[in-house]
Design a protein around this motif. Structure first.
Motif, PDB file in Angstrom:
ATOM      1  N   LEU A  82      38.939  12.621  40.967  1.00 19.67           N
ATOM      2  CA  LEU A  82      38.429  11.473  40.204  1.00 19.67           C
ATOM      3  C   LEU A  82      36.899  11.428  40.215  1.00 19.67           C
ATOM      4  O   LEU A  82      36.276  10.993  39.238  1.00 19.67           O
ATOM      5  CB  LEU A  82      39.016  10.175  40.743  1.00 19.67           C
ATOM      6  CG  LEU A  82      40.508   9.985  40.485  1.00 19.67           C
ATOM      7  CD1 LEU A  82      41.013   8.728  41.183  1.00 19.67           C
ATOM      8  CD2 LEU A  82      40.797   9.941  38.994  1.00 19.67           C
ATOM      9  N   VAL A  83      36.291  11.890  41.301  1.00 19.99           N
ATOM     10  CA  VAL A  83      34.827  12.005  41.334  1.00 19.99           C
ATOM     11  C   VAL A  83      34.367  12.998  40.267  1.00 19.99           C
ATOM     12  O   VAL A  83      33.383  12.756  39.555  1.00 19.99           O
ATOM     13  CB  VAL A  83      34.340  12.428  42.740  1.00 19.99           C
ATOM     14  CG1 VAL A  83      32.892  12.875  42.714  1.00 19.99           C
ATOM     15  CG2 VAL A  83      34.517  11.289  43.728  1.00 19.99           C
ATOM     16  N   HIS A 100      31.878  12.522  36.971  1.00 17.17           N
ATOM     17  CA  HIS A 100      30.789  13.405  36.529  1.00 17.17           C
ATOM     18  C   HIS A 100      31.008  13.831  35.076  1.00 17.17           C
ATOM     19  O   HIS A 100      30.067  13.883  34.289  1.00 17.17           O
ATOM     20  CB  HIS A 100      30.720  14.656  37.408  1.00 17.17           C
ATOM     21  CG  HIS A 100      30.127  14.422  38.761  1.00 17.17           C
ATOM     22  ND1 HIS A 100      28.840  13.973  38.951  1.00 17.17           N
ATOM     23  CD2 HIS A 100      30.644  14.599  40.002  1.00 17.17           C
ATOM     24  CE1 HIS A 100      28.589  13.880  40.249  1.00 17.17           C
ATOM     25  NE2 HIS A 100      29.674  14.248  40.908  1.00 17.17           N
ATOM     26  N   SER A 101      32.246  14.148  34.721  1.00 17.91           N
ATOM     27  CA  SER A 101      32.561  14.587  33.361  1.00 17.91           C
ATOM     28  C   SER A 101      32.308  13.486  32.339  1.00 17.91           C
ATOM     29  O   SER A 101      31.845  13.760  31.224  1.00 17.91           O
ATOM     30  CB  SER A 101      34.015  15.038  33.271  1.00 17.91           C
ATOM     31  OG  SER A 101      34.255  16.091  34.164  1.00 17.91           O
ATOM     32  N   ALA A 117      30.785   4.370  40.855  1.00 21.27           N
ATOM     33  CA  ALA A 117      32.145   4.921  40.838  1.00 21.27           C
ATOM     34  C   ALA A 117      32.312   5.958  41.939  1.00 21.27           C
ATOM     35  O   ALA A 117      33.329   5.978  42.647  1.00 21.27           O
ATOM     36  CB  ALA A 117      32.445   5.546  39.478  1.00 21.27           C
ATOM     37  N   ARG A 118      31.317   6.805  42.108  1.00 23.94           N
ATOM     38  CA  ARG A 118      31.430   7.846  43.138  1.00 23.94           C
ATOM     39  C   ARG A 118      31.375   7.261  44.547  1.00 23.94           C
ATOM     40  O   ARG A 118      32.014   7.775  45.458  1.00 23.94           O
ATOM     41  CB  ARG A 118      30.371   8.918  42.924  1.00 23.94           C
ATOM     42  CG  ARG A 118      30.663   9.724  41.658  1.00 23.94           C
ATOM     43  CD  ARG A 118      29.771  10.913  41.447  1.00 23.94           C
ATOM     44  NE  ARG A 118      28.391  10.527  41.219  1.00 23.94           N
ATOM     45  CZ  ARG A 118      27.377  10.899  42.009  1.00 23.94           C
ATOM     46  NH1 ARG A 118      27.576  11.649  43.049  1.00 23.94           N
ATOM     47  NH2 ARG A 118      26.139  10.521  41.729  1.00 23.94           N
ATOM     48  N   TRP A 119      30.631   6.174  44.744  1.00 25.46           N
ATOM     49  CA  TRP A 119      30.616   5.524  46.060  1.00 25.46           C
ATOM     50  C   TRP A 119      31.979   4.933  46.387  1.00 25.46           C
ATOM     51  O   TRP A 119      32.471   5.072  47.504  1.00 25.46           O
ATOM     52  CB  TRP A 119      29.569   4.419  46.109  1.00 25.46           C
ATOM     53  CG  TRP A 119      28.186   4.875  46.444  1.00 25.46           C
ATOM     54  CD1 TRP A 119      27.809   6.125  46.854  1.00 25.46           C
ATOM     55  CD2 TRP A 119      27.007   4.092  46.409  1.00 25.46           C
ATOM     56  NE1 TRP A 119      26.467   6.156  47.048  1.00 25.46           N
ATOM     57  CE2 TRP A 119      25.939   4.914  46.796  1.00 25.46           C
ATOM     58  CE3 TRP A 119      26.751   2.778  46.080  1.00 25.46           C
ATOM     59  CZ2 TRP A 119      24.631   4.473  46.870  1.00 25.46           C
ATOM     60  CZ3 TRP A 119      25.447   2.331  46.150  1.00 25.46           C
ATOM     61  CH2 TRP A 119      24.405   3.172  46.549  1.00 25.46           C
ATOM     62  N   ARG A 174      23.724  13.998  37.281  1.00 22.90           N
ATOM     63  CA  ARG A 174      23.249  14.580  38.541  1.00 22.90           C
ATOM     64  C   ARG A 174      24.035  15.866  38.779  1.00 22.90           C
ATOM     65  O   ARG A 174      24.996  15.886  39.540  1.00 22.90           O
ATOM     66  CB  ARG A 174      23.454  13.591  39.669  1.00 22.90           C
ATOM     67  CG  ARG A 174      22.660  12.331  39.497  1.00 22.90           C
ATOM     68  CD  ARG A 174      23.050  11.294  40.536  1.00 22.90           C
ATOM     69  NE  ARG A 174      22.260  10.109  40.373  1.00 22.90           N
ATOM     70  CZ  ARG A 174      21.334   9.711  41.247  1.00 22.90           C
ATOM     71  NH1 ARG A 174      21.107  10.399  42.324  1.00 22.90           N
ATOM     72  NH2 ARG A 174      20.649   8.623  41.020  1.00 22.90           N
ATOM     73  N   TRP A 175      23.610  16.939  38.139  1.00 22.70           N
ATOM     74  CA  TRP A 175      24.395  18.171  38.163  1.00 22.70           C
ATOM     75  C   TRP A 175      24.374  18.834  39.533  1.00 22.70           C
ATOM     76  O   TRP A 175      25.326  19.519  39.892  1.00 22.70           O
ATOM     77  CB  TRP A 175      23.950  19.127  37.055  1.00 22.70           C
ATOM     78  CG  TRP A 175      22.597  19.739  37.246  1.00 22.70           C
ATOM     79  CD1 TRP A 175      21.410  19.265  36.780  1.00 22.70           C
ATOM     80  CD2 TRP A 175      22.301  20.933  37.951  1.00 22.70           C
ATOM     81  NE1 TRP A 175      20.385  20.091  37.163  1.00 22.70           N
ATOM     82  CE2 TRP A 175      20.908  21.132  37.890  1.00 22.70           C
ATOM     83  CE3 TRP A 175      23.057  21.864  38.646  1.00 22.70           C
ATOM     84  CZ2 TRP A 175      20.268  22.206  38.476  1.00 22.70           C
ATOM     85  CZ3 TRP A 175      22.414  22.940  39.239  1.00 22.70           C
ATOM     86  CH2 TRP A 175      21.043  23.111  39.152  1.00 22.70           C
TER      87      TRP A 175
END
Length: 149
Positions: free
Chosen positions: A88-89, A93-94, A110-112, A53-54
């Motif tokens: 860390l978010v 993504h990386s 993970a992002r939530w 999700r860029w």
């Protein structure tokens, strides 16, 4: 809406309202950064390349930059904690780029979790402010216009 998504939304809204009401300038700036990031994320959530999700990655990178800017300007510990979670978010993504076998569910989960931790750090900053006896910005302002003679 998934139960954790509803929890995340309600926790965010409640935290933002309380922090805006009882926080100082750095806390209010943090709320403003989060609200702008949420709003922009909704607009760009459909911009994807495969499972990456860029659009959201760009918004998260800008959010990290905004919190780094805020950390340079203010002397609050919670801003550094939020910067760490936002970093860390960006790692999450990386990982989506480095390991293409991963699906989007793991990335979003993970992002939530990291977003929830960042919001709780903002709430912890407000709690520290309250325990230190600092007055909120809203307590210093008059809510009615005074009449000039």
């Amino acid at each position: 809406m998934a139960p954790f998504q509803a929890f995340y939304l309600y926790l965010s809204l409640l935290t933002f309202a309380v922090v805006w009401w009882r926080g100082g300038h750095p806390e209010r700036a943090g709320v403003a950064i989060f609200v702008v990031a949420y709003s922009l994320s909704i607009l760009v959530q459909d911009l994807t390349i495969g499972d990456l999700r860029w659009g959201e990655a760009v918004v998260d990178l800008a959010t990290l930059g905004a919190f780094i800017w805020l950390a340079i300007r203010a002397d609050r510990w919670w801003i550094l904690v939020v910067c760490a979670f936002m970093f860390l978010v960006m790692v999450a993504h990386s990982v989506m780029i480095i390991v293409p076998q991963l699906d989007a569910r793991g990335d979003v989960a993970a992002r939530w979790v990291l977003g929830t931790a960042a919001i709780l750090a903002l709430l912890g900053g407000l709690l520290e402010r309250w325990l230190a006896g600092e007055t909120p910005v809203s307590g210093d302002k008059r809510w009615r216009r005074t009449r000039s003679s």
